[in-house]
Design an enzyme around this catalytic site. Structure first.
Site, PDB file in Angstrom:
ATOM      1  N   HIS A  17       0.841  -1.209   0.000  1.00  0.00           N
ATOM      2  CA  HIS A  17       0.000   0.000   0.000  1.00  0.00           C
ATOM      3  C   HIS A  17       0.875   1.258   0.000  1.00  0.00           C
ATOM      4  O   HIS A  17       0.622   2.201  -0.739  1.00  0.00           O
ATOM      5  CB  HIS A  17      -0.880   0.051   1.257  1.00  0.00           C
ATOM      6  CG  HIS A  17      -1.889  -1.049   1.372  1.00  0.00           C
ATOM      7  ND1 HIS A  17      -2.025  -1.821   2.504  1.00  0.00           N
ATOM      8  CD2 HIS A  17      -2.826  -1.511   0.504  1.00  0.00           C
ATOM      9  CE1 HIS A  17      -2.995  -2.695   2.337  1.00  0.00           C
ATOM     10  NE2 HIS A  17      -3.490  -2.541   1.131  1.00  0.00           N
ATOM     11  N   LYS A  41     -17.874  -6.252   7.001  1.00  0.00           N
ATOM     12  CA  LYS A  41     -16.547  -6.880   6.996  1.00  0.00           C
ATOM     13  C   LYS A  41     -16.038  -7.027   8.411  1.00  0.00           C
ATOM     14  O   LYS A  41     -16.286  -6.161   9.255  1.00  0.00           O
ATOM     15  CB  LYS A  41     -15.554  -6.015   6.206  1.00  0.00           C
ATOM     16  CG  LYS A  41     -15.593  -6.274   4.713  1.00  0.00           C
ATOM     17  CD  LYS A  41     -14.310  -5.774   4.064  1.00  0.00           C
ATOM     18  CE  LYS A  41     -14.367  -5.866   2.558  1.00  0.00           C
ATOM     19  NZ  LYS A  41     -13.158  -5.364   1.908  1.00  0.00           N
ATOM     20  N   ARG A  90      -2.006  -6.242  -8.214  1.00  0.00           N
ATOM     21  CA  ARG A  90      -0.865  -7.143  -8.047  1.00  0.00           C
ATOM     22  C   ARG A  90      -0.816  -8.216  -9.112  1.00  0.00           C
ATOM     23  O   ARG A  90       0.243  -8.709  -9.462  1.00  0.00           O
ATOM     24  CB  ARG A  90      -0.977  -7.878  -6.689  1.00  0.00           C
ATOM     25  CG  ARG A  90      -0.609  -7.057  -5.511  1.00  0.00           C
ATOM     26  CD  ARG A  90      -1.155  -7.661  -4.254  1.00  0.00           C
ATOM     27  NE  ARG A  90      -2.609  -7.591  -4.266  1.00  0.00           N
ATOM     28  CZ  ARG A  90      -3.362  -7.591  -3.185  1.00  0.00           C
ATOM     29  NH1 ARG A  90      -2.830  -7.694  -2.005  1.00  0.00           N
ATOM     30  NH2 ARG A  90      -4.663  -7.504  -3.291  1.00  0.00           N
ATOM     31  N   SER A 128      -2.852  -8.436   2.700  1.00  0.00           N
ATOM     32  CA  SER A 128      -3.148  -8.253   4.128  1.00  0.00           C
ATOM     33  C   SER A 128      -3.658  -9.542   4.759  1.00  0.00           C
ATOM     34  O   SER A 128      -3.279  -9.882   5.890  1.00  0.00           O
ATOM     35  CB  SER A 128      -4.181  -7.141   4.325  1.00  0.00           C
ATOM     36  OG  SER A 128      -3.663  -5.906   3.877  1.00  0.00           O
TER      37      SER A 128
END
Ligand code: ADP
Length: 158
Positions: A17, A41, A90, A128
């Site tokens: 990040h 979440k 990514r 993460s």
């Protein structure tokens, strides 16, 4: 020069990040890092903790600001006069998800453009979710996340 939003969970912030922020911030008048607060979440770190991490980590860059947001990111962007949504990618898997998300966002905010920035090759495996799992088993995450984050993750060890 336009203003941009970089939204994410940042649960926790990683070097991936930060690399996106470091490379993108000179391209914009202001870069607003937006820490998402989504009630559906389950986050490891509270929104207050994620905000505090981010504020400390972006402190060296004067045109980067940090906010939290519990609404549509497009609405946030509009209210803060931002014309660009920045996202990092990514992999091809990331891209297919991000591409669909960008179409959805374009539907609700046609005046806002999504910009994709490919990850630096050093960070393409940083995720993460995997970092959280590794840290929970006592793995060393200090090459993946800043020291303040690595220190805070110690409390989640099994
Ligand atoms: P979200 O829950 O919105 O996907 P994340 O915190 O996982 O939030 O990611 C925020 C943004 O940062 C996303 O665009 C994601 O693709 C990007 N990102 C995450 N990790 C990396 C990395 N290692 N390199 C580049 N971009 C990344």
């Amino acid at each position: 020069m336009v203003r941009a939003v970089f939204p994410g969970s940042f649960d926790p912030p990683t070097f991936g990040h930060l690399n996106i922020i470091e490379r993108a911030h000179p391209l914009f008048k202001k870069l607003l890092v937006v820490v998402a607060e989504n009630r559906d979440k389950n986050y490891l770190f509270s929104v207050e903790e994620r905000l505090a991490f981010m504020k400390e980590l972006v402190a060296p860059w004067p045109n980067v600001e940090v906010y939290s947001c519990d609404k549509l990111v497009v609405d946030f962007a509009r209210q803060h006069d931002c014309k660009v949504l920045l996202r990092g990618v990514r992999s091809v898997q990331d891209f297919s998800y991000e591409f669909e998300l960008s179409i959805l966002n374009k539907g609700v905010g046609p005046e806002i453009e999504t910009f994709f920035l490919p990850t630096d090759q050093r960070y393409f495996v940083l995720r993460s979710s995997a970092i959280k799992e590794l840290a929970s088993f006592g793995g060393d995450v200090s090459a993946m996340v800043p020291q303040i984050v690595a220190d805070a993750m110690v409390r989640f060890r099994r």
